[in-house]
Write an enzyme that holds these catalytic residues in place. Structure first.
Site, mmCIF file in Angstrom:
data_model
loop_
_atom_site.group_PDB
_atom_site.id
_atom_site.type_symbol
_atom_site.label_atom_id
_atom_site.label_comp_id
_atom_site.label_asym_id
_atom_site.label_seq_id
_atom_site.Cartn_x
_atom_site.Cartn_y
_atom_site.Cartn_z
ATOM 1 N N CYS A 40 69.654 24.927 33.141
ATOM 2 C CA CYS A 40 69.922 24.599 34.550
ATOM 3 C C CYS A 40 69.231 23.288 34.940
ATOM 4 C CB CYS A 40 69.436 25.752 35.424
ATOM 5 S SG CYS A 40 69.508 25.459 37.192
ATOM 6 N N HIS A 41 69.690 22.723 36.064
ATOM 7 C CA HIS A 41 69.127 21.453 36.533
ATOM 8 C C HIS A 41 67.628 21.496 36.769
ATOM 9 C CE1 HIS A 41 72.568 18.886 37.214
ATOM 10 N NE2 HIS A 41 73.236 20.021 37.334
ATOM 11 N N THR A 42 67.154 22.640 37.257
ATOM 12 C CA THR A 42 65.737 22.733 37.600
ATOM 13 C C THR A 42 64.860 22.578 36.352
ATOM 14 O OG1 THR A 42 66.446 24.237 39.316
ATOM 15 C CG2 THR A 42 64.096 24.076 38.951
ATOM 16 N N HIS A 62 64.894 29.566 32.980
ATOM 17 C CA HIS A 62 64.904 30.605 34.023
ATOM 18 C C HIS A 62 66.266 31.265 34.189
ATOM 19 C CE1 HIS A 62 66.313 26.991 36.017
ATOM 20 N NE2 HIS A 62 66.867 27.749 36.934
ATOM 21 N N GLU A 63 67.241 30.937 33.305
ATOM 22 C CA GLU A 63 68.563 31.565 33.469
ATOM 23 C C GLU A 63 68.788 32.537 32.317
ATOM 24 O OE1 GLU A 63 71.743 29.009 35.869
ATOM 25 O OE2 GLU A 63 72.394 29.281 33.807
ATOM 26 N N CYS A 92 60.336 42.753 45.424
ATOM 27 C CA CYS A 92 59.345 43.833 45.277
ATOM 28 C C CYS A 92 59.745 45.082 46.044
ATOM 29 C CB CYS A 92 57.963 43.364 45.712
ATOM 30 S SG CYS A 92 57.740 43.253 47.515
ATOM 31 N N CYS A 95 57.410 44.024 50.496
ATOM 32 C CA CYS A 95 56.815 43.015 51.379
ATOM 33 C C CYS A 95 57.656 42.865 52.645
ATOM 34 C CB CYS A 95 56.674 41.673 50.655
ATOM 35 S SG CYS A 95 58.216 40.786 50.429
ATOM 36 N N CYS A 98 61.078 41.483 51.910
ATOM 37 C CA CYS A 98 61.976 42.419 51.203
ATOM 38 C C CYS A 98 62.468 43.518 52.140
ATOM 39 C CB CYS A 98 61.269 43.042 50.003
ATOM 40 S SG CYS A 98 61.216 41.937 48.573
ATOM 41 N N CYS A 106 61.089 37.010 48.615
ATOM 42 C CA CYS A 106 60.008 37.974 48.377
ATOM 43 C C CYS A 106 58.662 37.247 48.318
ATOM 44 C CB CYS A 106 60.256 38.715 47.063
ATOM 45 S SG CYS A 106 58.944 39.841 46.586
ATOM 46 N N ARG A 110 54.528 35.130 44.789
ATOM 47 C CA ARG A 110 54.865 33.724 44.965
ATOM 48 C C ARG A 110 53.760 32.757 44.532
ATOM 49 N NH1 ARG A 110 59.332 32.465 47.575
ATOM 50 N NH2 ARG A 110 59.399 30.404 48.517
ATOM 51 N N CYS A 169 70.774 32.434 37.896
ATOM 52 C CA CYS A 169 70.502 31.312 38.811
ATOM 53 C C CYS A 169 71.791 30.767 39.410
ATOM 54 C CB CYS A 169 69.698 30.202 38.121
ATOM 55 S SG CYS A 169 69.368 28.822 39.243
ATOM 56 N N ARG A 362 78.005 24.627 31.961
ATOM 57 C CA ARG A 362 76.750 25.192 31.477
ATOM 58 C C ARG A 362 76.708 25.218 29.952
ATOM 59 N NH1 ARG A 362 74.112 24.768 35.475
ATOM 60 N NH2 ARG A 362 72.876 26.378 36.476
HETATM 61 N N1 LIG Z 1 69.331 26.799 46.331
HETATM 62 C C1 LIG Z 1 69.088 27.263 45.112
HETATM 63 O O1 LIG Z 1 68.466 28.321 44.930
HETATM 64 C C2 LIG Z 1 69.606 26.496 43.931
HETATM 65 C C3 LIG Z 1 69.768 27.093 42.679
HETATM 66 C C4 LIG Z 1 70.331 26.346 41.630
HETATM 67 C C5 LIG Z 1 70.672 25.032 41.849
HETATM 68 N N2 LIG Z 1 70.472 24.456 43.066
HETATM 69 C C6 LIG Z 1 70.855 23.074 43.374
HETATM 70 O O2 LIG Z 1 72.225 23.052 43.695
HETATM 71 C C7 LIG Z 1 72.751 21.762 43.421
HETATM 72 C C8 LIG Z 1 73.999 21.885 42.573
HETATM 73 O O3 LIG Z 1 73.697 22.449 41.308
HETATM 74 P P1 LIG Z 1 74.787 22.408 40.143
HETATM 75 O O4 LIG Z 1 74.189 23.071 38.968
HETATM 76 O O5 LIG Z 1 76.082 22.932 40.661
HETATM 77 O O6 LIG Z 1 74.853 20.829 39.942
HETATM 78 P P2 LIG Z 1 75.941 19.857 39.268
HETATM 79 O O7 LIG Z 1 75.294 18.553 39.084
HETATM 80 O O8 LIG Z 1 76.556 20.524 38.080
HETATM 81 O O9 LIG Z 1 77.078 19.734 40.367
HETATM 82 C C9 LIG Z 1 77.009 18.831 41.423
HETATM 83 C C10 LIG Z 1 78.411 18.344 41.681
HETATM 84 O O10 LIG Z 1 78.404 17.490 42.837
HETATM 85 C C11 LIG Z 1 79.396 16.525 42.630
HETATM 86 N N3 LIG Z 1 79.227 15.395 43.558
HETATM 87 C C12 LIG Z 1 78.496 14.262 43.387
HETATM 88 N N4 LIG Z 1 78.640 13.458 44.458
HETATM 89 C C13 LIG Z 1 79.465 14.097 45.311
HETATM 90 C C14 LIG Z 1 79.999 13.780 46.584
HETATM 91 N N5 LIG Z 1 79.696 12.627 47.196
HETATM 92 N N6 LIG Z 1 80.807 14.665 47.195
HETATM 93 C C15 LIG Z 1 81.128 15.847 46.590
HETATM 94 N N7 LIG Z 1 80.656 16.197 45.365
HETATM 95 C C16 LIG Z 1 79.841 15.332 44.742
HETATM 96 C C17 LIG Z 1 79.249 16.147 41.171
HETATM 97 O O11 LIG Z 1 80.420 15.512 40.685
HETATM 98 C C18 LIG Z 1 79.003 17.516 40.541
HETATM 99 O O12 LIG Z 1 80.205 18.120 40.095
HETATM 100 C C19 LIG Z 1 71.612 20.982 42.750
HETATM 101 O O13 LIG Z 1 70.966 20.224 43.748
HETATM 102 C C20 LIG Z 1 70.704 22.082 42.256
HETATM 103 O O14 LIG Z 1 69.372 21.644 42.133
HETATM 104 C C21 LIG Z 1 69.971 25.172 44.108
HETATM 105 ZN ZN LIG Z 2 68.461 27.208 38.075
HETATM 106 ZN ZN LIG Z 3 58.986 41.415 48.293
#
Ligand SMILES: NC(=O)c1ccc[n+]([C@@H]2O[C@H](COP(=O)([O-])OP(=O)(O)OC[C@H]3O[C@@H](n4cnc5c(N)ncnc54)[C@H](O)[C@@H]3O)[C@@H](O)[C@H]2O)c1
Ligand SMILES: [Zn+2]
Ligand SMILES: [Zn+2]
Length: 367
Positions: A40-42, A62-63, A92, A95, A98, A106, A110, A169, A362
């Protein structure tokens, strides 16, 4: 025990796959043998050094999905042989958060999790007696992990684990943003910005909720094809004129629900501006860069638009991840198109390269 794991030794350098030590689970903890793990990106963000809260050495990942091997004292909800999905966002069930239906954040572990430790303030990972820290409480770029019971979702043994891991994730984040954070109503119009793992999950979630029109916006035609497969009724290439186009096609009002899944603050702004006057809800799922801010004209809020953030899609992991996996098994969610590459643990850095090149949705590590 000894096991192989991908260790972040130094920010900006490739992860180093090597043998390290893993201690037995203590009270409330579980030993899990990983079977599959998405990249994943993170993970890449932390490995690069861009994450200000990152630390090293640590085992990333984490995935994850796997099988319970052993349990520590007092563990009640899982037993050896159970199939589980790891939860960086635990539940949990006790809390104040939760106990509220309003959030999935949760509070139980943390603080220690953010520092890279298990709840008792120590790591189970080490090398030659030197501690190695855990990442997101999960550390699933490894053959085994020790993880608190409250950070495991027990899923149906019928679900292939190389699909189930995506629910740890990205996929749950997108599905949940539509189903649990926004609670999309049947018959509504939705716009999803971004068609990566999270955005595609949001498209699927909006479809499951019965949305009538689902517009997906991305820069990539290939990804928009995948969005159609998940239920998008309209797919548009992103651009500066996108807000106007959405307004034009919704009688000048905007969409009932908008979702941001890019991590780009200028797209977050577009998502707010294209939400409907009166009741439009913009759900932000993307993670912006350090120090970036979201620019919103207050008049947009006074005239009835709302903005919500969504961490892990608002999913209460132990209760709802098993339900989402069941919907996959029931044929409601098409997970196969998201698994673009199967790699080995030794190839984990190639997983980062593929992600950087936006090659597929992925890469999944097969242990
Ligand atoms: N909130 C959470 O808990 C959580 C969990 C996982 C990931 N994320 C975040 O979510 C986001 C997306 O994750 P992902 O794995 O799908 O990423 P990804 O990079 O695979 O997808 C992002 C998409 O956005 C597109 N994009 C770029 N510019 C754009 C624009 N101007 N308009 C529309 N689309 C555009 C890209 O072409 C790409 O397909 C990331 O910032 C990631 O860190 C958040
Ligand atoms: Zn993730
Ligand atoms: Zn909790």
């Amino acid at each position: 025990m000894r096991m192989r794991a991908a260790v972040l030794e130094q920010f900006g350098a490739p992860l180093a796959v090597q043998e390290i030590d893993l201690a037995d689970p203590k009270a409330g903890e579980v030993l899990v043998r990983l079977v599959a793990c998405g990249v994943c990106h993170t993970d890449m963000y932390t490995a690069s050094g861009a994450d200000p809260s990152g630390y090293a050495p640590a085992v990333l990942g984490h995935e994850g999905a796997g099988v319970v091997e052993a349990i520590g004292e007092g563990v009640k909800d899982v037993k050896a042989g159970d199939h589980v999905v790891t939860l960086f966002s635990p539940q949990c069930r006790e809390c104040v958060h939760c106990l509220s239906p309003r959030t999935n954040l949760c509070m139980a572990i943390r603080e220690q999790q953010n520092k890279g430790y298990l709840p008792d303030g120590t790591p189970r990972l080490s090398r030659g007696g030197e501690p190695i820290r855990h990442f997101m409480g999960t550390s699933t770029f490894a053959e085994y992990t020790v993880i608190p019971e409250i950070a495991l979702a027990k899923v149906s043994p019928e679900a292939p684990l190389d699909r189930a891991c995506l629910f740890a994730c990205g996929l749950s984040t997108g599905l949940g943003a539509a189903m649990y954070t926004a609670k999309v109503e049947a018959g509504s119009t939705c716009v999803v910005f971004g068609a990566g793992m999270v955005g595609l999950g949001a498209v699927a979630g909006a479809r499951l909720q019965g949305a009538e029109r689902i517009i997906c916006v991305d820069l990539s035609e290939d990804r928009l094809d995948l969005a159609r497969g998940q239920g998008a009724t309209d797919t548009w290439i992103a651009g500066e004129d996108i807000v106007q186009r959405i307004l034009d096609e919704t009688g000048g009002f905007g969409a009932d629900y908008t979702f941001e899944a890019t991590g780009l603050v200028h797209v977050m702004r577009q998502a707010v501006e294209s939400a409907r006057m009166g009741w439009g809800l913009c759900t932000v799922a993307g993670v912006a860069g350090k120090g970036e801010t979201l620019d919103v004209v207050p008049r947009l809020l006074i005239t009835g638009r709302r903005v919500a953030g969504s961490s892990f899609g608002g999913v209460k992991g132990r209760d709802q991840v098993p339900q989402l996996v069941q919907r996959y098994l029931d044929g409601d969610i098409d997970v196969d198109p998201f698994v673009s590459h199967k790699i080995t643990l030794d190839d984990v850095n190639r997983g980062f390269e593929l992600m950087h090149a936006q090659d597929g949705i992925r890469s999944v590590i097969d242990f």
